[in-house]
Every structure is written in C-alpha cells, then in structure tokens.
Write a protein that holds these residues in place. Sequence first.
Motif, PDB file in Angstrom:
ATOM      1  N   SER A 133      -4.153  13.254   1.497  1.00 17.73           N
ATOM      2  CA  SER A 133      -3.750  11.641   1.603  1.00 17.73           C
ATOM      3  C   SER A 133      -4.549  11.606   2.808  1.00 17.73           C
ATOM      4  N   LEU A 134      -4.554   9.792   3.340  1.00 13.42           N
ATOM      5  CA  LEU A 134      -5.440   9.234   4.293  1.00 13.42           C
ATOM      6  C   LEU A 134      -4.049   8.586   4.757  1.00 13.42           C
ATOM      7  N   ASN A 135      -4.407   9.285   6.034  1.00  8.54           N
ATOM      8  CA  ASN A 135      -3.445   8.363   7.406  1.00  8.54           C
ATOM      9  C   ASN A 135      -2.761   6.736   6.911  1.00  8.54           C
ATOM     10  N   LEU A 136      -2.090   6.269   8.012  1.00  7.20           N
ATOM     11  CA  LEU A 136      -2.056   5.261   8.415  1.00  7.20           C
ATOM     12  C   LEU A 136      -3.221   3.970   8.742  1.00  7.20           C
ATOM     13  N   ALA A 137      -3.784   3.996   9.179  1.00  5.72           N
ATOM     14  CA  ALA A 137      -5.053   3.373   9.588  1.00  5.72           C
ATOM     15  C   ALA A 137      -6.213   3.764   9.134  1.00  5.72           C
ATOM     16  N   THR A 138      -6.327   4.721   8.006  1.00  5.77           N
ATOM     17  CA  THR A 138      -8.008   4.459   7.502  1.00  5.77           C
ATOM     18  C   THR A 138      -7.345   3.748   6.612  1.00  5.77           C
ATOM     19  N   ALA A 139      -5.870   4.240   5.727  1.00  7.75           N
ATOM     20  CA  ALA A 139      -5.490   3.467   4.583  1.00  7.75           C
ATOM     21  C   ALA A 139      -5.594   1.868   4.685  1.00  7.75           C
ATOM     22  N   ALA A 140      -5.129   1.228   6.230  1.00  9.48           N
ATOM     23  CA  ALA A 140      -5.719   0.106   5.835  1.00  9.48           C
ATOM     24  C   ALA A 140      -6.790  -0.602   5.908  1.00  9.48           C
ATOM     25  N   ALA A 141      -7.228   0.111   7.246  1.00 10.81           N
ATOM     26  CA  ALA A 141      -9.353   0.048   6.608  1.00 10.81           C
ATOM     27  C   ALA A 141      -9.324  -0.210   5.741  1.00 10.81           C
ATOM     28  N   VAL A 142      -9.361   0.711   4.147  1.00 12.75           N
ATOM     29  CA  VAL A 142     -10.004   0.532   2.947  1.00 12.75           C
ATOM     30  C   VAL A 142      -9.512  -0.598   2.312  1.00 12.75           C
ATOM     31  N   CYS A 143      -7.855  -0.964   2.464  1.00 10.12           N
ATOM     32  CA  CYS A 143      -6.822  -1.912   2.158  1.00 10.12           C
ATOM     33  C   CYS A 143      -7.827  -3.472   2.254  1.00 10.12           C
ATOM     34  N   PRO A 201      10.209   2.106   1.438  1.00  9.46           N
ATOM     35  CA  PRO A 201      10.940   1.809   1.393  1.00  9.46           C
ATOM     36  C   PRO A 201      10.761   1.901  -0.384  1.00  9.46           C
ATOM     37  N   GLU A 202      12.137   1.535  -1.614  1.00 11.58           N
ATOM     38  CA  GLU A 202      11.585   1.120  -2.788  1.00 11.58           C
ATOM     39  C   GLU A 202      12.139  -0.030  -2.661  1.00 11.58           C
ATOM     40  N   GLU A 203      13.545  -0.430  -1.593  1.00 10.53           N
ATOM     41  CA  GLU A 203      13.330  -2.087  -1.829  1.00 10.53           C
ATOM     42  C   GLU A 203      12.432  -2.806  -1.224  1.00 10.53           C
ATOM     43  N   THR A 204      11.792  -2.951  -0.371  1.00  8.08           N
ATOM     44  CA  THR A 204      10.050  -3.233  -0.115  1.00  8.08           C
ATOM     45  C   THR A 204       9.249  -3.529  -1.265  1.00  8.08           C
ATOM     46  N   ARG A 205       8.970  -2.237  -1.910  1.00  9.26           N
ATOM     47  CA  ARG A 205       7.919  -2.155  -2.880  1.00  9.26           C
ATOM     48  C   ARG A 205       8.429  -2.855  -3.683  1.00  9.26           C
ATOM     49  N   ALA A 206       9.802  -2.819  -4.509  1.00  5.35           N
ATOM     50  CA  ALA A 206      10.041  -3.987  -5.316  1.00  5.35           C
ATOM     51  C   ALA A 206      10.290  -5.433  -4.696  1.00  5.35           C
ATOM     52  N   LEU A 207       9.085  -5.980  -3.333  1.00  6.11           N
ATOM     53  CA  LEU A 207       9.290  -6.996  -3.267  1.00  6.11           C
ATOM     54  C   LEU A 207       7.946  -7.421  -3.667  1.00  6.11           C
ATOM     55  N   ALA A 208       6.832  -6.634  -3.584  1.00 11.38           N
ATOM     56  CA  ALA A 208       5.533  -6.565  -3.794  1.00 11.38           C
ATOM     57  C   ALA A 208       4.788  -7.163  -5.269  1.00 11.38           C
ATOM     58  N   ASP A 209       3.858  -7.445  -5.099  1.00  4.83           N
ATOM     59  CA  ASP A 209       3.011  -8.346  -6.099  1.00  4.83           C
ATOM     60  C   ASP A 209       2.905  -7.001  -7.192  1.00  4.83           C
ATOM     61  N   ALA A 210       2.311  -5.843  -6.881  1.00 10.78           N
ATOM     62  CA  ALA A 210       1.698  -5.018  -7.020  1.00 10.78           C
ATOM     63  C   ALA A 210       1.725  -3.557  -5.606  1.00 10.78           C
ATOM     64  N   VAL A 211       2.039  -2.722  -6.564  1.00  6.40           N
ATOM     65  CA  VAL A 211       2.167  -1.388  -5.652  1.00  6.40           C
ATOM     66  C   VAL A 211       0.661  -0.210  -5.855  1.00  6.40           C
ATOM     67  N   VAL A 212      -0.319  -0.850  -4.574  1.00  5.16           N
ATOM     68  CA  VAL A 212      -1.617   0.062  -5.024  1.00  5.16           C
ATOM     69  C   VAL A 212      -1.524   0.788  -4.074  1.00  5.16           C
ATOM     70  N   ARG A 213      -2.422   2.147  -4.775  1.00 10.42           N
ATOM     71  CA  ARG A 213      -2.820   3.487  -4.060  1.00 10.42           C
ATOM     72  C   ARG A 213      -4.303   3.330  -3.778  1.00 10.42           C
ATOM     73  N   ALA A 254       0.766  -1.241   0.133  1.00 15.31           N
ATOM     74  CA  ALA A 254      -0.323   0.632   0.000  1.00 15.31           C
ATOM     75  C   ALA A 254       0.769   0.825  -0.046  1.00 15.31           C
ATOM     76  N   ASP A 255       0.470   2.496  -0.993  1.00 21.42           N
ATOM     77  CA  ASP A 255       1.445   3.484  -1.162  1.00 21.42           C
ATOM     78  C   ASP A 255       1.135   4.390  -2.122  1.00 21.42           C
ATOM     79  N   GLY A 256       0.956   5.125  -1.857  1.00 18.25           N
ATOM     80  CA  GLY A 256      -0.141   6.417  -2.181  1.00 18.25           C
ATOM     81  C   GLY A 256       0.601   6.793  -3.069  1.00 18.25           C
TER      82      GLY A 256
END
Length: 282
Positions: free
Chosen positions: A252-262, A231-243, A198-200
């Motif tokens: 933007s959304l704060n962390l907890a709100t974004a986590a709840a949505v996802c 960090p970029e190295e963590t995003r690179a591990l994912a199958d997709a980087v989703v906003r 999860a990344d904006g």
Amino acid sequence: MPPVAPDLISPRSPRVSAARRLGKRNFRGKERLFLAEGPQAVREAAGHDGTLVELFATVEAAERYADIIGEARTAGARVHLASEDVIADISTTVTPQGLVGICRFLDTPFEEILAARPRLVAVLAHVRDPGNAGTVLRCADAAGAEAVVLTDASVDLYNPKAVRASVGSLFHLPVAVGVPVERAVAGLKDAGVRILAADGAGADDLDDELDKGTMGGPTAWVFGNEAWGLPEETRALADAVVRVPIHGKAESLNLATAAAVCLYASARAQRAFGGCRSVTES
C-alpha cells in the motif's frame, strides 16, 4: 544589532512559562496561540500579516538569521534574545534551531472557503497523526489546492509536530478546522465541488478516472485515518471512492504519499485543455 548577551536568562520567566504552555492543546485553544519553530516557519509567520506575536532567539540564531529577526520586528513582533536553555525549554524538538515564534491561530471559517469557490480542496477526515496532517497540508499547498479542511475527528492543526511537518505551508492557504465531515461534504457539493474519497479498496481506479477525463472540474479529496482508512458512512457521502493503483509489489501507500498522488492528479487534470484552471479561448 542584537546585544551580546541574552535578555531572558531563566526558564522560570513568566513569558517563557507562557510560551512553554503552548505545547499543550488546551492552552493553545484557550489563548488561540501556537508555536512555530525554526527559520522557515518563523520567516513564513513574519510574512503573514498580524500572525507573529513574539519571537525567542538565541544570540547565535539572531546573528545567523538577522534578516528574519528584522522581518519579525517589522511585523510588530516582540523579539526576545534568550539563552539556549530557555529555547530548549520552550521548544518541542530534540535539536532546537534557536528560533521559536508565538503565532496567532490562522484557521479560516468554512463558509469563507466555500464563498471563494475553491477548485481543489483536501479534506482530512479522521486523520490522527500530526506529522501526516502537516505533510498532507504541505502536499496540498504544493499541488496548488485552494484550501484544506480538517474535520472535527482529526488531529489539532496547531500541534507542534503538524506545524513543523507543514514546513511553512500552514501560512500559505486557508485551512478550516473542526468541521463535521457531513457538513464539509454537503457544503462543498453545494458549491459545485465533486467529492472523491481516497481509499485503497475503492471501486474506481485513479488511472481510469484520469483516462475518462472526469477530473477536470472542481474537486475535493477526502483522506482518512492512517490505519483503517475511511469509515463506510464517510465513503457513502462521496461521489466516487477512488483507489491509487499499485503497479508493483508494494502492499500500500502511506497517507501522505497517496494524498500527493491524488492531489497532483487533480491538479494536472485541471490544468489540461478543457479543465477548469487554464482554459484559453481561441
């Protein structure tokens, strides 16, 4: 019935001193014990087999929450009636609620989580704020996630603020702690779990992912630091980087709100026809 007077008068009592020290991370790690404050957390701890070790309660709280006191004693916890000064000395809150429990650590080995073949997991990578960590844990619990993983770069799960923010969810689902993010991602992938970061600034839009029908399978969401994300190295591990799409004017959304949505988006997709949670055969 509780006695009319407290049985622990002095904050200098050895048991009170031992409880007070659990407010510090190094003592928690050494003893593998943590504090749970308030009726909700203590009730959940008492109902979690073998977790609640001791309970400190004011006389007023013991009378108001007599059912919790009874559950604690049934669970084998040692119950101490204490003065308000003693509770205030142990508590890490500004306005204590009169109940402070001492609990055994609850974390689950990461291998056990993988062996359970989880379908929805929240991975907290580089999350430093204990309130956010506890709130994401609560969101994961509410969304029906089977596990939470805290990486070795994240905050202490047993920080009193994290425990309070989880509002009892800490006692509801398996949580692995101290797992390097590379190991967490590799292990989940080997278990057949798709990794979404999860990344904006993600290249993929959450709405598009839902519309494409790609979110019905086992999924782990990786959430990053409150200030700078992943960090970029963590995003690179994912199958997709989703906003998470911002349809209004919010920055933007704060962390907890974004986590709840996802997490809820995944839970909804997994419960839809063809998803991995509630498929029925005709």
